[in-house]
Design a protein around this motif. Sequence first.
Motif, short mmCIF file in Angstrom:
data_model
loop_
_atom_site.label_atom_id
_atom_site.label_comp_id
_atom_site.label_asym_id
_atom_site.label_seq_id
_atom_site.Cartn_x
_atom_site.Cartn_y
_atom_site.Cartn_z
N ASN A 82 5.67 -6.74 -0.84
CA ASN A 82 6.72 -6.30 0.10
C ASN A 82 8.02 -7.06 -0.12
OD1 ASN A 82 5.05 -4.41 1.35
ND2 ASN A 82 4.21 -5.92 2.77
N GLY A 83 7.93 -8.28 -0.68
CA GLY A 83 9.14 -9.08 -0.91
C GLY A 83 9.80 -8.81 -2.24
N MET A 84 9.19 -7.98 -3.08
CA MET A 84 9.75 -7.70 -4.41
C MET A 84 10.92 -6.72 -4.31
SD MET A 84 6.23 -7.29 -6.63
CE MET A 84 7.06 -6.56 -8.06
N GLU A 85 12.03 -7.08 -4.96
CA GLU A 85 13.19 -6.19 -4.99
C GLU A 85 12.95 -5.04 -5.97
OE1 GLU A 85 16.79 -8.30 -5.75
OE2 GLU A 85 16.44 -9.78 -4.17
N GLU A 86 12.35 -5.37 -7.10
CA GLU A 86 12.05 -4.35 -8.12
C GLU A 86 10.55 -4.08 -8.12
OE1 GLU A 86 13.47 -5.72 -11.95
OE2 GLU A 86 14.97 -6.95 -10.96
N LYS A 87 10.19 -2.83 -7.87
CA LYS A 87 8.78 -2.44 -7.89
C LYS A 87 8.62 -1.32 -8.91
CE LYS A 87 7.85 -3.45 -2.97
NZ LYS A 87 9.19 -3.51 -2.36
N GLY A 88 8.08 -1.65 -10.06
CA GLY A 88 7.81 -0.64 -11.07
C GLY A 88 6.47 0.02 -10.81
N VAL A 89 6.12 0.99 -11.63
CA VAL A 89 4.85 1.69 -11.47
C VAL A 89 3.68 0.72 -11.64
CG1 VAL A 89 4.74 2.41 -13.91
CG2 VAL A 89 3.53 3.74 -12.17
N SER A 90 3.85 -0.31 -12.49
CA SER A 90 2.78 -1.31 -12.69
C SER A 90 2.52 -2.10 -11.41
CB SER A 90 3.15 -2.27 -13.82
OG SER A 90 3.27 -1.58 -15.03
N SER A 91 3.59 -2.35 -10.64
CA SER A 91 3.44 -3.09 -9.38
C SER A 91 2.60 -2.28 -8.39
CB SER A 91 4.82 -3.38 -8.77
OG SER A 91 5.72 -3.88 -9.73
N TRP A 92 2.90 -1.00 -8.28
CA TRP A 92 2.13 -0.13 -7.39
C TRP A 92 0.69 -0.01 -7.87
CZ3 TRP A 92 3.73 1.75 -2.77
CH2 TRP A 92 5.10 1.72 -2.50
N ASN A 93 0.50 0.09 -9.18
CA ASN A 93 -0.85 0.20 -9.73
C ASN A 93 -1.69 -1.03 -9.38
OD1 ASN A 93 -0.16 2.63 -10.86
ND2 ASN A 93 0.14 1.84 -12.92
N ALA A 94 -1.08 -2.22 -9.52
CA ALA A 94 -1.80 -3.47 -9.20
C ALA A 94 -2.20 -3.50 -7.73
CB ALA A 94 -0.93 -4.68 -9.53
N LEU A 95 -1.31 -3.00 -6.86
CA LEU A 95 -1.60 -2.98 -5.43
C LEU A 95 -2.71 -2.00 -5.10
CD1 LEU A 95 -0.50 -4.16 -2.69
CD2 LEU A 95 0.78 -2.03 -2.47
N ILE A 96 -2.61 -0.79 -5.63
CA ILE A 96 -3.61 0.26 -5.34
C ILE A 96 -4.99 -0.17 -5.84
CG2 ILE A 96 -4.28 2.63 -5.90
CD1 ILE A 96 -1.19 3.22 -6.06
N LEU A 97 -5.03 -0.67 -7.07
CA LEU A 97 -6.30 -1.10 -7.65
C LEU A 97 -6.86 -2.31 -6.91
CD1 LEU A 97 -8.37 -0.73 -9.91
CD2 LEU A 97 -6.97 -2.21 -11.35
N GLY A 98 -5.98 -3.25 -6.55
CA GLY A 98 -6.42 -4.47 -5.86
C GLY A 98 -7.01 -4.17 -4.50
N LEU A 99 -6.36 -3.29 -3.74
CA LEU A 99 -6.89 -2.92 -2.42
C LEU A 99 -8.26 -2.26 -2.55
CD1 LEU A 99 -3.61 -1.57 -0.80
CD2 LEU A 99 -4.91 -3.56 0.00
N ALA A 100 -8.38 -1.39 -3.55
CA ALA A 100 -9.67 -0.71 -3.76
C ALA A 100 -10.76 -1.71 -4.13
CB ALA A 100 -9.52 0.34 -4.86
N MET A 101 -10.44 -2.64 -5.03
CA MET A 101 -11.42 -3.65 -5.45
C MET A 101 -11.89 -4.51 -4.28
SD MET A 101 -9.97 -5.22 -9.01
CE MET A 101 -11.14 -6.57 -8.95
N ASN A 102 -10.99 -4.71 -3.31
CA ASN A 102 -11.33 -5.55 -2.16
C ASN A 102 -11.91 -4.76 -1.00
OD1 ASN A 102 -10.42 -8.58 -2.43
ND2 ASN A 102 -8.92 -7.37 -3.57
N GLY A 103 -12.30 -3.53 -1.25
CA GLY A 103 -12.99 -2.74 -0.24
C GLY A 103 -12.09 -2.03 0.75
N ASN B 51 1.32 7.28 -13.19
CA ASN B 51 0.96 7.44 -14.60
C ASN B 51 -0.55 7.42 -14.74
OD1 ASN B 51 0.25 4.75 -14.36
ND2 ASN B 51 1.95 3.98 -15.58
N GLU B 52 -1.04 7.38 -15.98
CA GLU B 52 -2.49 7.46 -16.19
C GLU B 52 -3.22 6.25 -15.60
OE1 GLU B 52 -2.58 5.82 -20.80
OE2 GLU B 52 -2.56 7.97 -20.42
N VAL B 53 -2.54 5.07 -15.59
CA VAL B 53 -3.16 3.88 -15.01
C VAL B 53 -3.31 4.04 -13.50
CG1 VAL B 53 -2.96 1.37 -14.73
CG2 VAL B 53 -2.20 2.44 -16.85
N THR B 54 -2.31 4.67 -12.88
CA THR B 54 -2.38 4.92 -11.43
C THR B 54 -3.64 5.69 -11.08
OG1 THR B 54 0.04 5.16 -11.51
CG2 THR B 54 -1.05 5.70 -9.44
N PHE B 55 -3.94 6.72 -11.88
CA PHE B 55 -5.10 7.55 -11.55
C PHE B 55 -6.41 6.85 -11.85
CE2 PHE B 55 -1.86 10.88 -11.47
CZ PHE B 55 -2.24 11.53 -10.31
N VAL B 56 -6.42 5.91 -12.79
CA VAL B 56 -7.61 5.07 -12.97
C VAL B 56 -7.85 4.27 -11.69
CG1 VAL B 56 -8.59 3.11 -14.23
CG2 VAL B 56 -7.42 4.92 -15.49
#
Length: 677
Positions: A364-385, A405-410
Amino acid sequence: MLKNNVCIDNYTFPLLVQASTIRLSEAEGKEFHNHVIKTGFGSDVYVKNTLINMYAVCRNLVDARKMFDESPVLDSVSWNSILAGYVQVGNVDEAKVIFDKMPMKNVIASNSMIVLLGRSGRMSEACQLFDQMMEKDVVSWTALISCYEQHGMYTQALDLFMQMCSNGISIDEVVAVSVLSACAHLLVVQTGESVHGLVIRVGFESYVNLQNALIHMYSTCGDVMAAQRLFDTSSHLDQISWNSMISGYLKCGSLEQARELFDSMAEKDVVSWTTMISGYAQHDHFSETLALFQEMLHEDNKPDETTLVSVLSACTHLSALDQGKWIHTYIRKNGLKVNSILGTTLVDMYMKCGCVENALEVFNGMEEKGVSSWNALILGLAMNGQVERSLDMFQKMKECGVIPNEVTFVAVLGACRHMGLVDEGRSYFNAMTRHYNVEPNIKHYGCMVDLLARAGLLKEAETLIDSMPIAPDVATWGALLGACRKHGNSEMGERVGRKLLELQPDHDGFHVLLSNIYASKGNWDNVLDIRVAMTRQGVVKVPGCSMIEANGAVHEFLAGDKSHSQINEIEEMLAEMEKRLKIMGYAPGTDEVLLDIDEEEKESTLFRHSEKLAIAYGLIAIAPPTPIRIIKNLRICSDCHAAAKLISKAFDREIVVRDRHRFHHFKDGSCSCMEFW
């Protein structure tokens, strides 16, 4: 001269203005400009040109242009000076206006425009201008070749260089460096060797920039011995030479030679430290990464963002949360910019250490959020239940205009897999091509097979594998085999297991899974056959290993491990754990120990699993309320999962276990996975 009333003329002022230009002192230049006006030399074209050039070099294009427009006489120097000013500040539009108005477009002006157009990414215009030039010098060719190289158009750079040589144009140092860089990126060492030979014939092989370019080219292309010969025979080495050589050894996987060279450096800059630290991280030497980082800080060297990305990556793999938090604090205290890459690495580190709220705070504090940032968040939340939250973030990502992108859907399919959301998974899988033009790859099919198989839809999972437009990999078949074991489908499990052993006979996990399927049926003869085959083929089962960080140090435990310095205290805690668990009604799941031994031995074996040893150590070494965080290299077994839930309640402690698939947050006798794992 002024004090002695010596007459100052139109030869003196250009020298004085030029001296101000070299010093980048616009204030001094303006003083001389005032003298020029007072003494009546304001209309002299030679004086005017030096003033235009002075203002242009000092980036005052307003006054430079004013003088240019007011000048009654303009020669080629006037035009080139004002054009050079616009080129220097990167003003393409005004530079084009000046260039188009020039009465005579000389080579110098055309070369400047090629450089500017190339630097601005307008390569087609730069090429068009180059082709239109009636007269070209070495700078013209070099300018366009350098533009190609800087924009990653390496093949075009080499093609133009060949054309340059065939036209008999002699090369210079600048073009040789650009061409060698292109050779390095394309991994064409033979072409690089030809350029090296040409450099020797021309006679400037000893130039340090060329030496560095050659060392970089050879080491990048894998010929580290040729790079070392150059390094050893060169009389002109600088910091870049040493750093390039270290980087070359690291790219070839020669970590020991790289470290020897690094240790022998008289002076190390931040690039030297970062190169070595990144090399360790990229080759999975994570403990060495952290140790070298500590040494870097001890020697008063300040890391940059690139260094910290590698160090945080090591913290992530070692689950070294305390050190990761320390680095985050270091970033804040030293005012380092949390760019998209560093921010994403921090999010990933916190997520993979089970600290969801810390990860969200960084995100939430990041000024620049690329697709990789969103991917890390989505995957991380899923991994943590937190699957629902993960899928909500996917929707928010789209609302923010970030294209998945394709990583997002993974990550999204992984979220569905972690909670058994079969219908949602099917919907996202179908939407990939229909709405987002993302063609499913092997990872997406693997996620779907795993999702269906975990949910017990084994036949549908096998049908999906058979219908795949690409050949299924062993991981996809392996997901189906694991589900066969979980759901007790021995017939399909045996068939899939045999197929997997044909595809990858050296994979220890597939041997073990198939052996477990046989053992669960009491078919000990087949179990013995599998073990004999493993021995014959030299297949060694990877032992379960659990890591835990306590007081800034990472401790590793293997199943049945007795090597820890505090093993006596650990044994006592294991006994206490067993005592409390039995009071709570815990019965060891001895079906997890698929050996032909008696039940008492099975119970003893179970209670010495690596994660239980790590938990016992955590109860000793980590004071409440700090959670006990453990990372395991394999999937947590059912018995350890059941025991961890009860331990969390019996000792009133939060226990976080990250296995090879996901996180398990144990608290008050329950787990975040909700028994779907």
